[in-house]
Design a protein around this motif. Structure first.
Motif, PDB file in Angstrom:
ATOM      1  N   GLU A 204       0.808  -1.222   0.000  1.00 31.73           N
ATOM      2  CA  GLU A 204       0.000   0.000   0.000  1.00 31.73           C
ATOM      3  C   GLU A 204       0.842   1.274   0.000  1.00 31.73           C
ATOM      4  OE1 GLU A 204      -2.851  -0.172   3.130  1.00 31.73           O
ATOM      5  OE2 GLU A 204      -3.959  -1.837   2.227  1.00 31.73           O
ATOM      6  N   ASN A 205       2.155   1.151   0.121  1.00 31.15           N
ATOM      7  CA  ASN A 205       3.032   2.322   0.076  1.00 31.15           C
ATOM      8  C   ASN A 205       3.465   2.599  -1.359  1.00 31.15           C
ATOM      9  OD1 ASN A 205       3.492   2.997   3.049  1.00 31.15           O
ATOM     10  ND2 ASN A 205       3.996   0.820   3.011  1.00 31.15           N
ATOM     11  N   LEU A 206       2.497   2.823  -2.219  1.00 27.58           N
ATOM     12  CA  LEU A 206       2.787   3.064  -3.632  1.00 27.58           C
ATOM     13  C   LEU A 206       3.161   4.521  -3.866  1.00 27.58           C
ATOM     14  CD1 LEU A 206      -0.184   1.087  -5.240  1.00 27.58           C
ATOM     15  CD2 LEU A 206       2.167   0.303  -4.915  1.00 27.58           C
ATOM     16  N   LEU A 207       3.855   4.758  -4.977  1.00 23.87           N
ATOM     17  CA  LEU A 207       4.204   6.118  -5.349  1.00 23.87           C
ATOM     18  C   LEU A 207       2.960   6.861  -5.839  1.00 23.87           C
ATOM     19  CD1 LEU A 207       7.492   5.421  -7.353  1.00 23.87           C
ATOM     20  CD2 LEU A 207       7.307   6.245  -5.007  1.00 23.87           C
ATOM     21  N   THR A 208       2.960   8.154  -5.648  1.00 23.32           N
ATOM     22  CA  THR A 208       1.875   8.989  -6.171  1.00 23.32           C
ATOM     23  C   THR A 208       2.124   9.307  -7.641  1.00 23.32           C
ATOM     24  OG1 THR A 208       3.000  11.029  -5.504  1.00 23.32           O
ATOM     25  CG2 THR A 208       1.509  10.009  -3.900  1.00 23.32           C
ATOM     26  N   SER A 209       1.085   9.738  -8.326  1.00 23.25           N
ATOM     27  CA  SER A 209       1.202   9.946  -9.768  1.00 23.25           C
ATOM     28  C   SER A 209       0.579  11.261 -10.217  1.00 23.25           C
ATOM     29  CB  SER A 209       0.520   8.800 -10.533  1.00 23.25           C
ATOM     30  OG  SER A 209       1.213   7.586 -10.340  1.00 23.25           O
ATOM     31  N   ARG A 236      -7.554   8.106  -3.796  1.00 21.96           N
ATOM     32  CA  ARG A 236      -7.229   9.530  -3.708  1.00 21.96           C
ATOM     33  C   ARG A 236      -5.834   9.788  -3.147  1.00 21.96           C
ATOM     34  NH1 ARG A 236      -5.725  13.603  -4.395  1.00 21.96           N
ATOM     35  NH2 ARG A 236      -6.645  15.685  -4.176  1.00 21.96           N
ATOM     36  N   ARG A 237      -5.348   8.918  -2.277  1.00 28.05           N
ATOM     37  CA  ARG A 237      -4.042   9.154  -1.663  1.00 28.05           C
ATOM     38  C   ARG A 237      -2.899   9.066  -2.668  1.00 28.05           C
ATOM     39  NH1 ARG A 237      -2.470   3.894   1.946  1.00 28.05           N
ATOM     40  NH2 ARG A 237      -0.476   5.017   1.937  1.00 28.05           N
ATOM     41  N   TYR A 238      -3.155   8.410  -3.806  1.00 25.03           N
ATOM     42  CA  TYR A 238      -2.104   8.255  -4.815  1.00 25.03           C
ATOM     43  C   TYR A 238      -2.256   9.220  -5.980  1.00 25.03           C
ATOM     44  CZ  TYR A 238      -1.840   3.812  -2.310  1.00 25.03           C
ATOM     45  OH  TYR A 238      -1.760   2.860  -1.326  1.00 25.03           O
ATOM     46  N   LEU A 239      -3.397   9.864  -6.101  1.00 24.95           N
ATOM     47  CA  LEU A 239      -3.649  10.767  -7.222  1.00 24.95           C
ATOM     48  C   LEU A 239      -3.204  12.176  -6.838  1.00 24.95           C
ATOM     49  CD1 LEU A 239      -4.757  11.179 -10.052  1.00 24.95           C
ATOM     50  CD2 LEU A 239      -7.040  11.476  -9.065  1.00 24.95           C
ATOM     51  N   ALA A 240      -2.013  12.550  -7.284  1.00 23.21           N
ATOM     52  CA  ALA A 240      -1.465  13.859  -6.921  1.00 23.21           C
ATOM     53  C   ALA A 240      -2.115  14.980  -7.722  1.00 23.21           C
ATOM     54  CB  ALA A 240       0.051  13.867  -7.127  1.00 23.21           C
ATOM     55  N   ASN A 289       6.754  18.725 -17.896  1.00 22.23           N
ATOM     56  CA  ASN A 289       7.346  19.910 -17.277  1.00 22.23           C
ATOM     57  C   ASN A 289       6.358  20.615 -16.353  1.00 22.23           C
ATOM     58  OD1 ASN A 289       9.493  21.892 -16.996  1.00 22.23           O
ATOM     59  ND2 ASN A 289       8.210  23.251 -18.212  1.00 22.23           N
ATOM     60  N   LYS A 290       5.074  20.558 -16.686  1.00 25.84           N
ATOM     61  CA  LYS A 290       4.053  21.215 -15.874  1.00 25.84           C
ATOM     62  C   LYS A 290       3.680  20.406 -14.636  1.00 25.84           C
ATOM     63  CE  LYS A 290       3.491  24.734 -18.673  1.00 25.84           C
ATOM     64  NZ  LYS A 290       3.878  26.115 -18.281  1.00 25.84           N
ATOM     65  N   ALA A 291       3.825  19.097 -14.720  1.00 30.27           N
ATOM     66  CA  ALA A 291       3.478  18.244 -13.585  1.00 30.27           C
ATOM     67  C   ALA A 291       4.517  18.405 -12.479  1.00 30.27           C
ATOM     68  CB  ALA A 291       3.396  16.789 -14.031  1.00 30.27           C
ATOM     69  N   LYS A 292       4.068  18.759 -11.290  1.00 27.28           N
ATOM     70  CA  LYS A 292       4.995  19.064 -10.197  1.00 27.28           C
ATOM     71  C   LYS A 292       4.811  18.173  -8.961  1.00 27.28           C
ATOM     72  CE  LYS A 292       6.548  22.657 -12.488  1.00 27.28           C
ATOM     73  NZ  LYS A 292       7.899  22.653 -13.088  1.00 27.28           N
ATOM     74  N   LEU A 293       3.685  17.514  -8.820  1.00 27.98           N
ATOM     75  CA  LEU A 293       3.361  16.894  -7.538  1.00 27.98           C
ATOM     76  C   LEU A 293       3.574  15.386  -7.502  1.00 27.98           C
ATOM     77  CD1 LEU A 293       0.076  18.848  -6.696  1.00 27.98           C
ATOM     78  CD2 LEU A 293       2.428  19.397  -6.049  1.00 27.98           C
ATOM     79  N   GLY A 294       3.314  14.691  -8.572  1.00 26.19           N
ATOM     80  CA  GLY A 294       3.394  13.235  -8.561  1.00 26.19           C
ATOM     81  C   GLY A 294       4.810  12.717  -8.643  1.00 26.19           C
ATOM     82  N   GLN A 295       5.019  11.517  -8.103  1.00 29.27           N
ATOM     83  CA  GLN A 295       6.322  10.860  -8.178  1.00 29.27           C
ATOM     84  C   GLN A 295       6.477  10.058  -9.467  1.00 29.27           C
ATOM     85  OE1 GLN A 295       5.413   9.048  -4.284  1.00 29.27           O
ATOM     86  NE2 GLN A 295       7.436   9.722  -3.624  1.00 29.27           N
ATOM     87  N   VAL A 296       5.367   9.739 -10.104  1.00 30.65           N
ATOM     88  CA  VAL A 296       5.359   8.991 -11.355  1.00 30.65           C
ATOM     89  C   VAL A 296       4.492   9.761 -12.349  1.00 30.65           C
ATOM     90  CG1 VAL A 296       4.709   6.825 -12.488  1.00 30.65           C
ATOM     91  CG2 VAL A 296       5.659   6.785 -10.179  1.00 30.65           C
ATOM     92  N   LEU A 297       4.898   9.768 -13.614  1.00 24.67           N
ATOM     93  CA  LEU A 297       4.107  10.376 -14.671  1.00 24.67           C
ATOM     94  C   LEU A 297       3.372   9.283 -15.441  1.00 24.67           C
ATOM     95  CD1 LEU A 297       6.615  12.988 -16.153  1.00 24.67           C
ATOM     96  CD2 LEU A 297       4.917  13.321 -14.361  1.00 24.67           C
TER      97      LEU A 297
END
Length: 322
Positions: A204-209, A236-240, A289-297
Motif C-alpha cells: 500500500e506504500n505506492l508512489l503517487t502519480s 485519492r491518496r495516490y492521485l497527486a 514539465n508542468k506536472a509538479k506533484l506526482g512521483q510517477v508520470l
C-alpha cells in the motif's frame, strides 16, 4: 554533314538543365554546422592531431553534453567492485591485455549511479486465492445513472433518426459523439480482467502519480469521461494531480466552459494551454514539465476510461524498481 539548328538547341537545353540540377542539388546538400554538436567533425572543426598522437583516455570518453543532474545520493560502483575484489583475493585479472587496455577498462568501468535510497522494502505482490485483493472494491461500482444508456459498458445504439447527426459528429471528432453525450460521465463499466487479477495483494506504500492528458479539439463528453474515470477509480491518496494540456484547440466548449467545469475539483485538475500547435509528443513533454506533484508520470489518451483497480498493478512494479 550538316546539323540542324533545332537539334543543337535541344541538345544545349538538355545539357543546361542537367548542369542546373547538379548545382541545385549541391546547394541543398547539408553541411556540418557549428551548432550541431553531434554532426561529423571535419574541416576547420577537426582536431589538429598527428596520426601517432596519444589521446588522453579520459578525454576520449568525455560526454558530448553534460549528464543530467538528478537529486539523490551518488554511489561509486567502482569502489564497490574494489571491495568485492578484496573479499575475493584469489580472483586474478585477465592476462595478455594490450598496452593501455587496463587503464581504458578502468575508465569505462568507473560508473556512477544516482538514486534516492528507499527506506521501505517493497514486497512482491501476493496472490491469495479466495481472498479478494486489498485494492479491490468490496461492493459493485455504482452506476452513473441507474439503468441509463451505456451503463455497465453495454452497447448503446441510436435509431435511424440520428443517422445524419451521427455521421456529422464522426466526421468532426472521429467518434459517435451523439451517443457519447447521452451517456453519463460517471457510468459504470464491465470488468474485463482475468478472474485471477481480483485476488492479487499489493503493497500500500505506492508512489503517487501525475496523470497527463493531451487533447486537441476533443469532444466534451469523451474528454470529461476520461477525467471522471480517473478520479472515480484511483485511490485519492495516490492521485497527486491531473494535468490537462490543450494543444491549441479552437472549439468553444474547450474554452471558458472547461475552465469553469474543472474548478469543482479544487485544483486537483489543472489546465495548461499551448500557444501554438505542438503535436502529441511535444505536448506530452510540456505536460511532464508542468506536472509538479506526482512521483510517477502517467500518460493517458483524451478519450479513454481506466478500468477497475487499474492503478496498483501498474505502479507497483515501478515503485519496487525505483
Amino acid at each position: 554533314m550538316r546539323l540542324k539548328v533545332g537539334f543543337l538547341l535541344r541538345s544545349l537545353l538538355i545539357v543546361g538543365t542537367f548542369l542546373g540540377l547538379v548545382v541545385l542539388w549541391s546547394s541543398l546538400s547539408p553541411t556540418p554546422r557549428d551548432d550541431e554538436p553531434f554532426g561529423k567533425v571535419g574541416g576547420r572543426d577537426a582536431p589538429n592531431l598527428q596520426p601517432d598522437a596519444k589521446v588522453d583516455p579520459q578525454e576520449k570518453f568525455k560526454p558530448v553534453v553534460p549528464w543530467p543532474h538528478v537529486e539523490g545520493m551518488e554511489v561509486d560502483l567502482d569502489s564497490i567492485r574494489i571491495k568485492n575484489d578484496e573479499k575475493n583475493p584469489g580472483q586474478q585479472p585477465p592476462q595478455n591485455q594490450p598496452e593501455g587496455a587496463g587503464n581504458q577498462q578502468n575508465i569505462m568501468q568507473k560508473q556512477y549511479l544516482t538514486f534516492k535510497p528507499q527506506k521501505h522494502v517493497y514486497p512482491d505482490p501476493v496472490l491469495k486465492h479466495g481472498e479478494l485483493g486489498n485494492f479491490e472494491l468490496k461492493e459493485a461500482e455504482p452506476e452513473g445513472v441507474p439503468g441509463g444508456p451505456g451503463e455497465g459498458a453495454k452497447p448503446f445504439v441510436l435509431g435511424s433518426d440520428y443517422k445524419d447527426s451521427i455521421q456529422a459528429s464522426i466526421k468532426e471528432f472521429g467518434f459517435n459523439m451523439v451517443a457519447s453525450e447521452m451517456i453519463s460521465l460517471d457510468r459504470s463499466i464491465s470488468d474485463l480482467r482475468h478472474e485471477e487479477c481480483k485476488y492479487w495483494h499489493y503493497d500500500e506504500n505506492l508512489l503517487t502519480s501525475s496523470i497527463i492528458i493531451v487533447f486537441h479539439n476533443e469532444g466534451w463528453s469523451t474528454l470529461m469521461r476520461t477525467v471522471h474515470s480517473v478520479i472515480k477509480r484511483t485511490p485519492r491518496r495516490y492521485l497527486a494531480e491531473i494535468v490537462l494540456i490543450d494543444d491549441f484547440s479552437n472549439k468553444a466548449h474547450l474554452k471558458e466552459r472547461l475552465e469553469e467545469y474543472i474548478k469543482q475539483w479544487n485544483g486537483l485538475v489543472k489546465l495548461f494551454r499551448n500557444e501554438r500547435r505542438e503535436g502529441l509528443i511535444q505536448a506530452r513533454s510540456i505536460g511532464a514539465n508542468k506536472a509538479k506533484l506526482g512521483q510517477v508520470l502517467i500518460y493517458l489518451d483524451a478519450h479513454c476510461e481506466v478500468g477497475l483497480n487499474w492503478y496498483a498493478p501498474l505502479v507497483a512494479p515501478i515503485t519496487k524498481d525505483r
